[in-house]
Design a protein around this motif. Structure first.
Motif, PDB file in Angstrom:
ATOM      1  N   LEU A   1      47.933  54.069  38.350  1.00 32.79           N
ATOM      2  CA  LEU A   1      48.696  53.376  39.208  1.00 32.79           C
ATOM      3  C   LEU A   1      50.168  53.499  38.685  1.00 32.79           C
ATOM      4  O   LEU A   1      50.684  53.864  37.619  1.00 32.79           O
ATOM      5  CB  LEU A   1      48.101  51.928  38.959  1.00 32.79           C
ATOM      6  CG  LEU A   1      46.975  51.356  39.381  1.00 32.79           C
ATOM      7  CD1 LEU A   1      46.781  49.999  38.987  1.00 32.79           C
ATOM      8  CD2 LEU A   1      46.693  51.553  40.570  1.00 32.79           C
ATOM      9  N   SER A   2      50.910  52.959  39.857  1.00 36.81           N
ATOM     10  CA  SER A   2      52.323  53.459  39.458  1.00 36.81           C
ATOM     11  C   SER A   2      52.735  52.160  38.801  1.00 36.81           C
ATOM     12  O   SER A   2      52.147  51.093  38.610  1.00 36.81           O
ATOM     13  CB  SER A   2      53.154  53.285  40.892  1.00 36.81           C
ATOM     14  OG  SER A   2      53.099  52.256  41.446  1.00 36.81           O
ATOM     15  N   ILE A   3      54.115  52.215  38.128  1.00 33.45           N
ATOM     16  CA  ILE A   3      54.645  51.188  37.420  1.00 33.45           C
ATOM     17  C   ILE A   3      54.697  49.820  38.504  1.00 33.45           C
ATOM     18  O   ILE A   3      54.535  48.829  37.942  1.00 33.45           O
ATOM     19  CB  ILE A   3      56.064  51.767  36.706  1.00 33.45           C
ATOM     20  CG1 ILE A   3      55.834  52.769  35.744  1.00 33.45           C
ATOM     21  CG2 ILE A   3      56.685  50.310  36.216  1.00 33.45           C
ATOM     22  CD1 ILE A   3      55.057  52.295  34.634  1.00 33.45           C
ATOM     23  N   THR A   4      55.334  50.125  39.570  1.00 36.23           N
ATOM     24  CA  THR A   4      55.361  49.204  40.437  1.00 36.23           C
ATOM     25  C   THR A   4      53.981  48.344  40.679  1.00 36.23           C
ATOM     26  O   THR A   4      53.931  47.269  40.753  1.00 36.23           O
ATOM     27  CB  THR A   4      55.802  49.771  41.683  1.00 36.23           C
ATOM     28  OG1 THR A   4      57.229  50.326  41.691  1.00 36.23           O
ATOM     29  CG2 THR A   4      56.083  48.477  42.835  1.00 36.23           C
ATOM     30  N   ASP A   5      52.839  49.173  40.770  1.00 33.28           N
ATOM     31  CA  ASP A   5      51.653  48.628  40.852  1.00 33.28           C
ATOM     32  C   ASP A   5      51.212  47.822  39.906  1.00 33.28           C
ATOM     33  O   ASP A   5      50.577  46.641  39.830  1.00 33.28           O
ATOM     34  CB  ASP A   5      50.602  49.672  41.391  1.00 33.28           C
ATOM     35  CG  ASP A   5      50.775  50.027  42.839  1.00 33.28           C
ATOM     36  OD1 ASP A   5      51.312  49.435  43.546  1.00 33.28           O
ATOM     37  OD2 ASP A   5      50.126  51.268  42.904  1.00 33.28           O
ATOM     38  N   ILE A   6      51.406  48.340  38.592  1.00 32.19           N
ATOM     39  CA  ILE A   6      51.118  47.734  37.387  1.00 32.19           C
ATOM     40  C   ILE A   6      51.848  46.350  37.076  1.00 32.19           C
ATOM     41  O   ILE A   6      51.168  45.418  36.826  1.00 32.19           O
ATOM     42  CB  ILE A   6      51.432  48.604  36.049  1.00 32.19           C
ATOM     43  CG1 ILE A   6      50.377  49.990  36.185  1.00 32.19           C
ATOM     44  CG2 ILE A   6      51.042  47.993  34.706  1.00 32.19           C
ATOM     45  CD1 ILE A   6      50.655  51.012  35.152  1.00 32.19           C
ATOM     46  N   LYS A   7      53.150  46.442  37.670  1.00 32.61           N
ATOM     47  CA  LYS A   7      53.913  44.962  37.608  1.00 32.61           C
ATOM     48  C   LYS A   7      53.327  44.150  38.292  1.00 32.61           C
ATOM     49  O   LYS A   7      53.012  43.047  38.051  1.00 32.61           O
ATOM     50  CB  LYS A   7      55.380  45.454  37.807  1.00 32.61           C
ATOM     51  CG  LYS A   7      56.339  44.346  37.964  1.00 32.61           C
ATOM     52  CD  LYS A   7      57.644  44.411  38.218  1.00 32.61           C
ATOM     53  CE  LYS A   7      58.451  43.271  38.343  1.00 32.61           C
ATOM     54  NZ  LYS A   7      59.966  43.364  38.900  1.00 32.61           N
ATOM     55  N   ALA A   8      52.900  44.375  39.786  1.00 33.46           N
ATOM     56  CA  ALA A   8      52.287  43.662  40.595  1.00 33.46           C
ATOM     57  C   ALA A   8      50.798  42.930  39.890  1.00 33.46           C
ATOM     58  O   ALA A   8      50.709  41.749  40.314  1.00 33.46           O
ATOM     59  CB  ALA A   8      52.062  44.337  41.959  1.00 33.46           C
ATOM     60  N   VAL A   9      50.227  43.654  39.285  1.00 38.12           N
ATOM     61  CA  VAL A   9      48.817  43.423  38.855  1.00 38.12           C
ATOM     62  C   VAL A   9      49.229  42.468  37.440  1.00 38.12           C
ATOM     63  O   VAL A   9      48.558  41.408  37.361  1.00 38.12           O
ATOM     64  CB  VAL A   9      47.992  44.399  38.144  1.00 38.12           C
ATOM     65  CG1 VAL A   9      46.894  44.200  37.422  1.00 38.12           C
ATOM     66  CG2 VAL A   9      47.589  45.503  39.482  1.00 38.12           C
TER      67      VAL A   9
ATOM     68  N   LYS B   1      48.354  52.925  33.587  1.00 39.24           N
ATOM     69  CA  LYS B   1      49.494  54.132  33.715  1.00 39.24           C
ATOM     70  C   LYS B   1      48.916  55.430  34.416  1.00 39.24           C
ATOM     71  O   LYS B   1      49.816  55.961  34.918  1.00 39.24           O
ATOM     72  CB  LYS B   1      50.403  54.128  32.658  1.00 39.24           C
ATOM     73  CG  LYS B   1      49.976  54.782  31.447  1.00 39.24           C
ATOM     74  CD  LYS B   1      51.025  54.939  30.355  1.00 39.24           C
ATOM     75  CE  LYS B   1      50.570  55.860  29.195  1.00 39.24           C
ATOM     76  NZ  LYS B   1      51.524  55.939  28.182  1.00 39.24           N
ATOM     77  N   GLY B   2      47.708  55.811  33.989  1.00 34.35           N
ATOM     78  CA  GLY B   2      47.589  57.247  34.346  1.00 34.35           C
ATOM     79  C   GLY B   2      46.983  57.078  35.837  1.00 34.35           C
ATOM     80  O   GLY B   2      46.599  58.228  36.415  1.00 34.35           O
TER      81      GLY B   2
END
Length: 189
Positions: free
Chosen positions: A92-100, A89-90
């Motif tokens: 990547l965006s929340i959207t990116d983390i969701k994708a991962v 989270k520090g």
């Protein structure tokens, strides 16, 4: 100014939550928050910073970064995912983390996949990365000092910090862009 060894110690790079620290029993949200606060307290920049809050966890659940929680209790699998989220989270965006995390969430929920092995592999790699980081930090401090020896300036302490900070920020941005590039590739698949 701090030397590189002191800075390395203060960064608490070895503070990761190991599998044996993750309970095999389901936890309520307050217990999850307490576990994360106690484990990652040394990684805070400021004392009043929160590692994890109810709002954060609720937002992760609503945003589907976590597979559904049952009976208001969080499983070992949820805690592993929360650890991944905390580390990403520090950068990547929340959207990116969701994708991962989308596919691993699906694997856990549908295939009853145990993420313990992949999390353990992650921990093994981060231990190795910490060693490389320590060496790189030393190099950055040494090269910055060497560059400043070329200058004759009364503000050499400030200028040395400027060089070190900007060098670390540059490297950080390269790592961030590499991670984002891989997220984009993952999303394209």
């Amino acid at each position: 100014m701090k030397d590189w060894e002191q800075l390395f110690q203060e960064l608490a790079v070895d503070h990761q939550m190991n599998l044996d620290e993750i309970p095999n029993i389901n936890l309520y949200m307050d217990q999850v928050i307490q576990l994360f606060e106690s484990k990652y307290a040394k990684t805070k920049r400021k004392e009043d910073e929160k590692i994890l809050t109810k709002t954060m966890i609720n937002n992760y659940a609503k945003g589907r970064l976590l597979f559904p929680i049952k009976n208001k209790k969080y499983t070992k699998e949820h805690l592993i995912l929360l650890n991944f989220i905390y580390q990403m989270k520090g950068v990547l965006s929340i959207t990116d983390i969701k994708a991962v995390l989308e596919k691993i969430n699906e694997k856990i929920e549908v295939d009853e996949f145990d993420p313990s092995d992949i999390y353990n592999s992650y921990l093994q790699l981060t231990n190795k990365y910490a060693h490389h980081f320590k060496e790189n930090l030393e190099t950055i401090f040494q090269l910055s000092k060497k560059e400043l020896e070329k200058l004759d300036d009364p503000d050499s302490s400030y200028l040395e910090k400027l060089l070190i900070i900007s060098s670390l920020a540059y490297l950080s941005n390269l790592y961030k862009r590499a991670a984002e590039n891989l997220v984009d590739e993952l999303s394209a698949d």
